[in-house]
Design a protein around this motif. Structure first.
Motif, PDB file in Angstrom:
ATOM      1  N   ALA A   1      36.385  58.458  96.492  1.00 34.32           N
ATOM      2  CA  ALA A   1      37.494  57.691  95.916  1.00 34.32           C
ATOM      3  C   ALA A   1      38.451  57.294  97.023  1.00 34.32           C
ATOM      4  CB  ALA A   1      38.228  58.498  94.855  1.00 34.32           C
ATOM      5  N   CYS A   2      39.123  56.176  96.823  1.00 32.49           N
ATOM      6  CA  CYS A   2      40.204  55.805  97.733  1.00 32.49           C
ATOM      7  C   CYS A   2      41.476  56.560  97.322  1.00 32.49           C
ATOM      8  CB  CYS A   2      40.429  54.292  97.723  1.00 32.49           C
ATOM      9  SG  CYS A   2      41.003  53.622  96.148  1.00 32.49           S
ATOM     10  N   ARG A   3      42.410  56.673  98.244  1.00 30.29           N
ATOM     11  CA  ARG A   3      43.616  57.446  97.978  1.00 30.29           C
ATOM     12  C   ARG A   3      44.424  56.837  96.829  1.00 30.29           C
ATOM     13  NH1 ARG A   3      45.168  57.607 102.570  1.00 30.29           N
ATOM     14  NH2 ARG A   3      44.555  59.725 103.113  1.00 30.29           N
ATOM     15  N   GLY A   4      44.452  55.522  96.744  1.00 31.52           N
ATOM     16  CA  GLY A   4      45.220  54.876  95.684  1.00 31.52           C
ATOM     17  C   GLY A   4      44.698  55.218  94.305  1.00 31.52           C
ATOM     18  N   CYS A   5      43.371  55.132  94.112  1.00 30.83           N
ATOM     19  CA  CYS A   5      42.788  55.448  92.801  1.00 30.83           C
ATOM     20  C   CYS A   5      42.916  56.934  92.489  1.00 30.83           C
ATOM     21  CB  CYS A   5      41.324  55.013  92.772  1.00 30.83           C
ATOM     22  SG  CYS A   5      41.074  53.224  92.753  1.00 30.83           S
ATOM     23  N   ASN A   6      42.752  57.775  93.499  1.00 25.47           N
ATOM     24  CA  ASN A   6      42.819  59.213  93.276  1.00 25.47           C
ATOM     25  C   ASN A   6      44.222  59.620  92.812  1.00 25.47           C
ATOM     26  OD1 ASN A   6      41.678  61.724  93.151  1.00 25.47           O
ATOM     27  ND2 ASN A   6      41.715  62.105  95.348  1.00 25.47           N
ATOM     28  N   GLN A   7      45.241  59.090  93.450  1.00 27.89           N
ATOM     29  CA  GLN A   7      46.612  59.416  93.053  1.00 27.89           C
ATOM     30  C   GLN A   7      46.960  58.810  91.692  1.00 27.89           C
ATOM     31  OE1 GLN A   7      49.119  58.157  96.282  1.00 27.89           O
ATOM     32  NE2 GLN A   7      48.520  59.860  97.609  1.00 27.89           N
ATOM     33  N   LEU A   8      46.461  57.599  91.441  1.00 30.79           N
ATOM     34  CA  LEU A   8      46.753  56.965  90.163  1.00 30.79           C
ATOM     35  C   LEU A   8      46.136  57.738  89.006  1.00 30.79           C
ATOM     36  CD1 LEU A   8      47.953  54.650  88.551  1.00 30.79           C
ATOM     37  CD2 LEU A   8      45.872  53.325  89.020  1.00 30.79           C
ATOM     38  N   ARG A   9      44.931  58.233  89.180  1.00 31.13           N
ATOM     39  CA  ARG A   9      44.302  59.027  88.122  1.00 31.13           C
ATOM     40  C   ARG A   9      45.064  60.321  87.880  1.00 31.13           C
ATOM     41  NH1 ARG A   9      39.313  58.482  86.123  1.00 31.13           N
ATOM     42  NH2 ARG A   9      39.042  60.750  86.147  1.00 31.13           N
ATOM     43  N   HIS A  10      45.609  60.897  88.944  1.00 23.91           N
ATOM     44  CA  HIS A  10      46.408  62.111  88.782  1.00 23.91           C
ATOM     45  C   HIS A  10      47.684  61.810  87.995  1.00 23.91           C
ATOM     46  CE1 HIS A  10      48.177  66.005  89.697  1.00 23.91           C
ATOM     47  NE2 HIS A  10      49.251  65.390  90.162  1.00 23.91           N
ATOM     48  N   GLU A  11      48.287  60.668  88.262  1.00 26.14           N
ATOM     49  CA  GLU A  11      49.507  60.305  87.539  1.00 26.14           C
ATOM     50  C   GLU A  11      49.220  59.928  86.086  1.00 26.14           C
ATOM     51  OE1 GLU A  11      51.156  57.183  89.803  1.00 26.14           O
ATOM     52  OE2 GLU A  11      51.620  58.416  91.564  1.00 26.14           O
ATOM     53  N   LEU A  12      48.069  59.337  85.819  1.00 20.88           N
ATOM     54  CA  LEU A  12      47.742  58.931  84.455  1.00 20.88           C
ATOM     55  C   LEU A  12      47.444  60.127  83.552  1.00 20.88           C
ATOM     56  CD1 LEU A  12      45.476  55.822  85.131  1.00 20.88           C
ATOM     57  CD2 LEU A  12      47.797  55.829  84.202  1.00 20.88           C
ATOM     58  N   GLY A  13      46.973  61.216  84.144  1.00 17.62           N
ATOM     59  CA  GLY A  13      46.701  62.418  83.340  1.00 17.62           C
ATOM     60  C   GLY A  13      45.585  62.204  82.338  1.00 17.62           C
TER      61      GLY A  13
ATOM     62  N   ARG B   1      45.148  59.881  80.259  1.00 22.11           N
ATOM     63  CA  ARG B   1      44.743  58.485  80.107  1.00 22.11           C
ATOM     64  C   ARG B   1      43.918  57.976  81.278  1.00 22.11           C
ATOM     65  NH1 ARG B   1      48.516  55.039  80.502  1.00 22.11           N
ATOM     66  NH2 ARG B   1      50.140  56.355  81.415  1.00 22.11           N
ATOM     67  N   ALA B   2      43.559  58.862  82.213  1.00 16.25           N
ATOM     68  CA  ALA B   2      42.855  58.424  83.429  1.00 16.25           C
ATOM     69  C   ALA B   2      41.488  57.829  83.105  1.00 16.25           C
ATOM     70  CB  ALA B   2      42.711  59.600  84.392  1.00 16.25           C
ATOM     71  N   GLU B   3      40.723  58.484  82.231  1.00 16.02           N
ATOM     72  CA  GLU B   3      39.381  57.990  81.919  1.00 16.02           C
ATOM     73  C   GLU B   3      39.423  56.644  81.202  1.00 16.02           C
ATOM     74  OE1 GLU B   3      36.525  59.093  82.887  1.00 16.02           O
ATOM     75  OE2 GLU B   3      37.471  60.717  84.010  1.00 16.02           O
ATOM     76  N   GLU B   4      40.466  56.407  80.436  1.00 17.69           N
ATOM     77  CA  GLU B   4      40.577  55.141  79.722  1.00 17.69           C
ATOM     78  C   GLU B   4      41.090  54.024  80.624  1.00 17.69           C
ATOM     79  OE1 GLU B   4      43.023  53.260  75.893  1.00 17.69           O
ATOM     80  OE2 GLU B   4      43.172  55.399  76.383  1.00 17.69           O
ATOM     81  N   GLU B   5      42.072  54.328  81.469  1.00 19.25           N
ATOM     82  CA  GLU B   5      42.670  53.304  82.313  1.00 19.25           C
ATOM     83  C   GLU B   5      41.861  53.043  83.588  1.00 19.25           C
ATOM     84  OE1 GLU B   5      45.267  51.529  81.557  1.00 19.25           O
ATOM     85  OE2 GLU B   5      45.834  52.580  79.707  1.00 19.25           O
ATOM     86  N   LEU B   6      41.237  54.075  84.133  1.00 18.29           N
ATOM     87  CA  LEU B   6      40.518  53.938  85.394  1.00 18.29           C
ATOM     88  C   LEU B   6      39.205  54.733  85.305  1.00 18.29           C
ATOM     89  CD1 LEU B   6      41.107  52.465  88.061  1.00 18.29           C
ATOM     90  CD2 LEU B   6      41.912  54.621  89.000  1.00 18.29           C
ATOM     91  N   PRO B   7      38.203  54.201  84.590  1.00 13.92           N
ATOM     92  CA  PRO B   7      36.955  54.944  84.377  1.00 13.92           C
ATOM     93  C   PRO B   7      36.080  54.966  85.631  1.00 13.92           C
ATOM     94  CG  PRO B   7      36.787  52.770  83.410  1.00 13.92           C
ATOM     95  CD  PRO B   7      38.195  52.891  83.915  1.00 13.92           C
ATOM     96  N   LEU B   8      35.085  55.824  85.593  1.00 16.14           N
ATOM     97  CA  LEU B   8      34.152  55.970  86.708  1.00 16.14           C
ATOM     98  C   LEU B   8      33.126  54.843  86.666  1.00 16.14           C
ATOM     99  CD1 LEU B   8      33.198  57.838  89.071  1.00 16.14           C
ATOM    100  CD2 LEU B   8      31.666  58.908  87.399  1.00 16.14           C
ATOM    101  N   LEU B   9      32.894  54.206  87.827  1.00 14.47           N
ATOM    102  CA  LEU B   9      31.893  53.155  87.945  1.00 14.47           C
ATOM    103  C   LEU B   9      30.534  53.755  88.286  1.00 14.47           C
ATOM    104  CD1 LEU B   9      33.922  50.525  90.032  1.00 14.47           C
ATOM    105  CD2 LEU B   9      33.706  50.680  87.534  1.00 14.47           C
ATOM    106  N   ASP B  10      29.475  52.974  88.065  1.00 14.26           N
ATOM    107  CA  ASP B  10      28.129  53.409  88.434  1.00 14.26           C
ATOM    108  C   ASP B  10      28.001  53.438  89.956  1.00 14.26           C
ATOM    109  OD1 ASP B  10      27.398  53.605  85.782  1.00 14.26           O
ATOM    110  OD2 ASP B  10      26.681  51.535  85.676  1.00 14.26           O
TER     111      ASP B  10
END
Length: 353
Positions: free
Chosen positions: A174-186, A188-197
């Motif tokens: 993961a890039c640092r931006g996505c990793n931190q954003l998922r931590h902040e989303l809590g 809602r992380a899977e819904e807002e920023l799901p895992l790509l293939d």
């Protein structure tokens, strides 16, 4: 190592403003300095003992002193630095937890940091993930940057379930931006920023290949097991990207190509195929260069003579036979060479001595 971090605004915190009010009411110039010293000692104790902001009464006596412990604890409670609680009938105090004031690393954060550090050195985890993801973030698909500790493009790893054992299935690039954003989303992380293939054609940059070279043997075994091209072997990657470029040219084919080449006709390679210069003979390359310029100093027939004459002569015991491979040149099958027997005797004599 345990640590405690004091904010730049520590001295301007509202707790100390109330401490100054108490000092003014009592006319005590030393009160604020005494409370700051006691609070710093208690925060440091919590960091060193991994108590997660909790202080026992005995620790308070140890750092404040017997004669001053009660009034100082009461003043710290008044200004809001500590809160008194009871645990199993014993007096305990909880320090204020605020990163903008004093931040103490927690024991669970320590265990997670240790887990992340250990995962960085596990070949069975790192190699499959790097070969699968390459240099792409699994959340946004952008290329990550190795060694970047500041920008959002810096490369990191995301433990999708930090409390579970780490496996390639729950460990992704993961890039640092996505990793931190998922931590902040809590949640809602899977819904807002799901895992790509995983990418179909992973990119293997120089820093990733350098990292893989730490486990060169494991990389080779894993690639062979999974049927993947080995990024540490350039030929395998080129063969996957351009199969035509990976076809080897035998010496006989090179000789035929040289003999059929003339200044007027030019190389006999098919149009549309990659052009590869033949550097086996210096004379051949020089002659082809002159031919391309239209020079008549060396005719085409001379090219064939130079190439044939530049070939090394075969040894005497191979004369008249088929060309010998590289293995045959290193394996003696006609008995020991002249001079080998005395040398063997001398070697055995030195061993006996």
């Amino acid at each position: 190592m345990a640590w405690v971090r004091v904010s730049d605004t520590f001295n301007e915190a509202p707790e100390w403003m109330r401490a100054y009010e108490l000092a003014a009411e009592r006319g005590d110039d030393r009160l604020v300095s005494e409370l700051k010293g006691a609070a710093s000692a208690l925060f440091t104790h919590s960091a060193q003992q991994w108590t997660d902001y909790k202080i026992t009464y005995g620790a308070a006596v140890r750092h404040i002193g017997i004669s001053r412990v009660e009034p100082v604890l009461q003043d710290l409670i008044t200004i809001g630095i500590i809160t008194e609680v009871e645990s199993e009938g014993e007096r305990q105090f909880v320090l204020v937890e605020r990163e903008s004031f004093v931040h103490v690393i927690r024991s669970d954060a320590k265990s997670k940091a240790t887990k992340r550090r250990n995962d960085q050195n596990r070949a069975g985890l790192q190699v499959p993930v790097m070969l699968r993801d390459g240099d792409q973030c699994r959340y946004c698909g952008d290329e990550v940057v190795w060694g970047d500790k500041k920008s959002d493009r810096g490369r990191e790893y995301d433990h999708r379930d930090i409390d579970a054992p780490t496996t390639p299935d729950n460990y992704v690039t993961a890039c640092r931006g996505c990793n931190q954003l998922r931590h902040e989303l809590g949640e809602r992380a899977e819904e807002e920023l799901p895992l790509l293939d995983p990418p179909e054609s992973p990119m293997y940059g120089p820093e990733l290949r350098k990292k893989l070279s730490r486990w060169e043997g494991f990389v080779a075994r894993w690639c062979k097991k999974e049927g993947l091209p080995n990024p540490l072997i350039a030929d395998e990657v080129e063969a996957q990207d351009n199969p035509a470029a990976s076809r080897a040219v035998t010496p006989s084919q090179e000789e035929k190509t040289v003999r059929a080449t003339s200044p007027a006709a030019g190389p006999s390679q098919e149009p549309g195929k990659p052009q590869f210069p033949n550097t086996d003979s210096h004379g051949q390359v020089e002659s082809e260069g002159r031919a391309a310029k239209g020079s008549s100093r060396q005719p085409a027939e001379t090219i064939q003579v130079n190439v044939v004459q530049s070939l090394p002569a075969l040894p005497a015991h191979h004369a008249g036979g088929a060309p010998q491979g590289r293995k045959a040149s290193h394996v003696r099958d006609a008995g020991p060479a002249k001079g080998a027997e005395p040398f063997a005797r001398r070697r055995r004599r030195r061993r006996r001595n």
